[in-house]
Design an enzyme around this catalytic site. Structure first.
Site, PDB file in Angstrom:
ATOM      1  N   SER A  41       0.855  -1.203   0.000  1.00 14.78           N
ATOM      2  CA  SER A  41       0.000   0.000   0.000  1.00 14.78           C
ATOM      3  C   SER A  41       0.882   1.242   0.000  1.00 14.78           C
ATOM      4  CB  SER A  41      -0.940  -0.004   1.217  1.00 14.78           C
ATOM      5  OG  SER A  41      -0.217  -0.286   2.398  1.00 14.78           O
ATOM      6  N   ASP A  79       5.933  -6.895   2.539  1.00 14.72           N
ATOM      7  CA  ASP A  79       5.071  -7.400   1.465  1.00 14.72           C
ATOM      8  C   ASP A  79       5.902  -7.740   0.226  1.00 14.72           C
ATOM      9  OD1 ASP A  79       2.370  -7.839   1.495  1.00 14.72           O
ATOM     10  OD2 ASP A  79       1.829  -5.740   1.221  1.00 14.72           O
ATOM     11  N   GLU A 176      -8.893  -9.902   3.482  1.00 18.18           N
ATOM     12  CA  GLU A 176      -9.187  -8.521   3.054  1.00 18.18           C
ATOM     13  C   GLU A 176     -10.569  -8.433   2.397  1.00 18.18           C
ATOM     14  OE1 GLU A 176      -6.040  -6.277   1.335  1.00 18.18           O
ATOM     15  OE2 GLU A 176      -7.371  -4.620   0.808  1.00 18.18           O
TER      16      GLU A 176
HETATM   17  O1  KIV Z   1      -0.327  -3.451   1.565  1.00 18.29           O
HETATM   18  C1  KIV Z   1      -0.970  -3.430   2.614  1.00 18.29           C
HETATM   19  O2  KIV Z   1      -0.963  -2.444   3.348  1.00 18.29           O
HETATM   20  C2  KIV Z   1      -1.730  -4.606   2.959  1.00 18.29           C
HETATM   21  C3  KIV Z   1      -2.626  -4.565   4.157  1.00 18.29           C
HETATM   22  C4  KIV Z   1      -3.534  -3.474   4.223  1.00 18.29           C
HETATM   23  C5  KIV Z   1      -3.231  -5.859   4.487  1.00 18.29           C
HETATM   24  O3  KIV Z   1      -1.627  -5.603   2.316  1.00 18.29           O
END
Ligand code: KIV
Length: 251
Positions: A41, A79, A176
């Protein structure tokens, strides 16, 4: 990681938020958050992209390094960005890059379709968090951020995904924008904790994008978020005061 499972067993909720830089990570850590996610994100709330599909591994590594410097206590997860875990070997190399940057674990999007990648990363000793339901990296194919698990078919497919990633060894799974009833069923079916975002109150924990929680990205707030602060307004006010003060000849 064991602590997360124990929390689930005790019925204690798990708290998780995103951070992409040193001061935010340090503030979250000092505030007692359980898990900090350097989420992709990043692309939207920090880098100004339209969605997460433009985020690169280089950007994730850079921001993971910054966040890691601020974390002493919380569990730091990075991530895997889009197109960096298409094969098990590529997934391992990407996960290793984030761990070298300071992450203690990684998260990737996908259920049954990504079991081989999850197993390969875990075989290298790197913990993995799963992510099923609405998958932001597929937002363009999906045509928007839509609720998942409303129909019987979708609910059953999500349960199969959840069970597959649990069997593959993930320590927790993000749900999600899953319908609350389906999120409840998945949470009850799994031994590992579910961490919800926009998926109702029955998950074992909750995660939010910090910018949404604190009102630092005022141009878009997901429907399911209730901001607890309005930091963007505070910034605007402070800047107005500074402009006025400076124009008046002050310092
Ligand atoms: O990228 C992100 O912030 C996420 C979360 C909101 C779960 O994957």
């Amino acid at each position: 990681m064991q602590q997360f499972r124990e929390k689930k067993e005790r019925g204690e909720r798990i708290t998780a938020l995103t951070a992409y830089d040193y001061p935010t990570a340090r503030l979250l850590d000092e505030s007692g958050i359980d898990l900090i996610l350097v989420g992709d994100s990043l692309g939207m709330v920090v880098l100004g992209y339209e969605d997460t599909t433009e985020v690169t591994l280089g950007e994730m590594v850079h921001h993971t390094r910054a966040a890691a410097r601020g974390v002493k206590r919380a569990f730091l997860t990075g991530d895997l960005p889009i197109n960096t875990y298409d094969t098990p070997a590529q997934a391992v190399a990407t996960a290793r890059a984030l761990v070298d940057a300071g992450a203690q674990s990684v998260k990737l999007e996908g259920g049954l379709s990504h079991v081989r990648q999850i197993e390969a990363i875990i075989a290298e000793g790197i913990p993995v968090m799963g992510h099923i339901g609405m998958l932001p990296q597929s937002v363009r194919e999906e045509g928007g951020y839509k609720v998942k698990g409303r129909t019987q078919n979708e609910a059953e497919a999500l349960l199969r995904d959840a069970e597959a990633v649990e069997k593959a060894g993930v320590f927790a799974v993000v749900l999600e924008i899953v319908s609350p009833e389906t999120a409840r069923q998945i949470t009850n079916a799994l031994k590992i904790p579910t961490i919800g975002i926009g998926s109702g109150q029955h998950c074992d924990g909750q995660i939010l994008v910090t910018h949404d929680l604190i009102g630092l990205f005022p141009w878009f707030t997901p429907k399911f978020v209730s901001p607890e602060a309005h930091v963007a307004d505070e910034i605007r006010k402070a800047v107005q005061v500074f402009i006025g003060r400076t124009k008046a000849g002050g310092v």
